[in-house]
Design a protein around this motif. Structure first.
Motif: not given
Length: 280
Positions: A77-79, A83-87, A91-94, A216-221
């Protein structure tokens, strides 16, 4: 390599998409695009096949979800920063983790049902990451060795069920048909940088989402490594990695789906989906 599953619901056959855009049947080589078939060694054997020698599937069969036997459908969620800004969220710390019922998984062009009692059914185009090899306590440096490939996900969401009915988000995310997946599972060798893919979604021809995985905040790896600390990731598990801005909730005033709407969406290199919205 673009792998797929085709045929009627519950009776899909394995296939691949050849360079000319034709479906080739893989039934003589694998039972399904699922489980150990997604392991790197199995994918290498499929890649070595001469696609032109495989039986060509005629006509326009239904395309099913590109992965079978999924045991975990994990969402983030919220990644996306935008998108985080529009809602109005920070941005979550984890990474925020929630689960979507695997019974929500459906084909990329199957109808999406608005649940009974819903007035806030929404859309979310997302990059799906499909696990190919069991991951448990893996490092970021090793994480991509456990990924089979990528696909398009529409993380359909009922916002009132999600946020106004108490508890966690799962009940707003898990209705039948709320997880269109595919059309193809595109193996990692075809997508060298999953963090630079254009993505979009339209409803009735109006483009609402027009973003990129670059925000994207937290990326795939990181996501694969992070999740593997809390649960083992198994072949066929799907991680839906979040959505860019432009969801219905973020419009002023909000816009939600209604019966008769048509959603079209896609991600660069991963194909497109098209869903007719119906009343459940």
């Amino acid at each position: 390599m673009k792998l797929l599953r085709y045929g009627s619901p519950g009776h899909e056959k394995p296939g691949l998409l050849d360079a000319q855009g034709h479906i080739r049947d893989l039934s003589n080589h694998v039972d399904d695009i699922a489980g150990d078939v997604l392991h790197p060694e199995s994918l290498a054997r499929l890649k070595a096949l001469d696609a032109a020698s495989l039986p060509r599937v005629e006509g326009n069969p239904r395309i099913g979800a590109c992965v079978g036997g999924t045991r975990k459908f994990i969402c983030i969620g919220l990644n996306y920063f935008d998108h985080a800004a529009e809602t109005g969220a920070t941005v979550p710390p984890e990474p925020i983790i929630f689960m979507k019922a695997t019974s929500a998984i459906t084909g990329p062009n199957d109808a999406v049902e608005i649940p009974r009692g819903s007035f806030k059914t929404d859309w979310e185009v997302e990059l799906g990451v499909v696990i190919g090899k069991t991951a448990k306590y893996v490092s970021e440096a090793d994480a991509m060795n456990h990924v089979a490939g990528y696909c398009v996900i529409n993380d359909v969401s009922e916002r009132a069920f999600q946020a106004e009915r108490q508890g966690q988000w799962t009940k707003g995310k898990s209705a039948d048909t709320f997880g269109p997946t595919g059309p193809w599972l595109v193996t990692t060798d075809e997508i060298p940088d999953p963090q630079s893919l254009r993505m979009w979604l339209e409803v009735n021809g109006h483009r609402y989402q027009n973003g990129s995985t670059i925000t994207m905040v937290y990326r795939v790896p990181h996501l694969v490594s992070y999740l593997s600390r809390f649960m083992s990731l198994q072949p066929g598990d799907i991680i839906s990695t979040g959505t860019p801005p432009g969801v219905g909730l973020g419009q002023k005033p909000p816009v939600y789906l209604k019966p008769g709407d048509i959603m079209t969406l896609g991600i660069e290199g991963l194909g497109q989906q098209r869903q007719h919205v119906v009343q459940g």
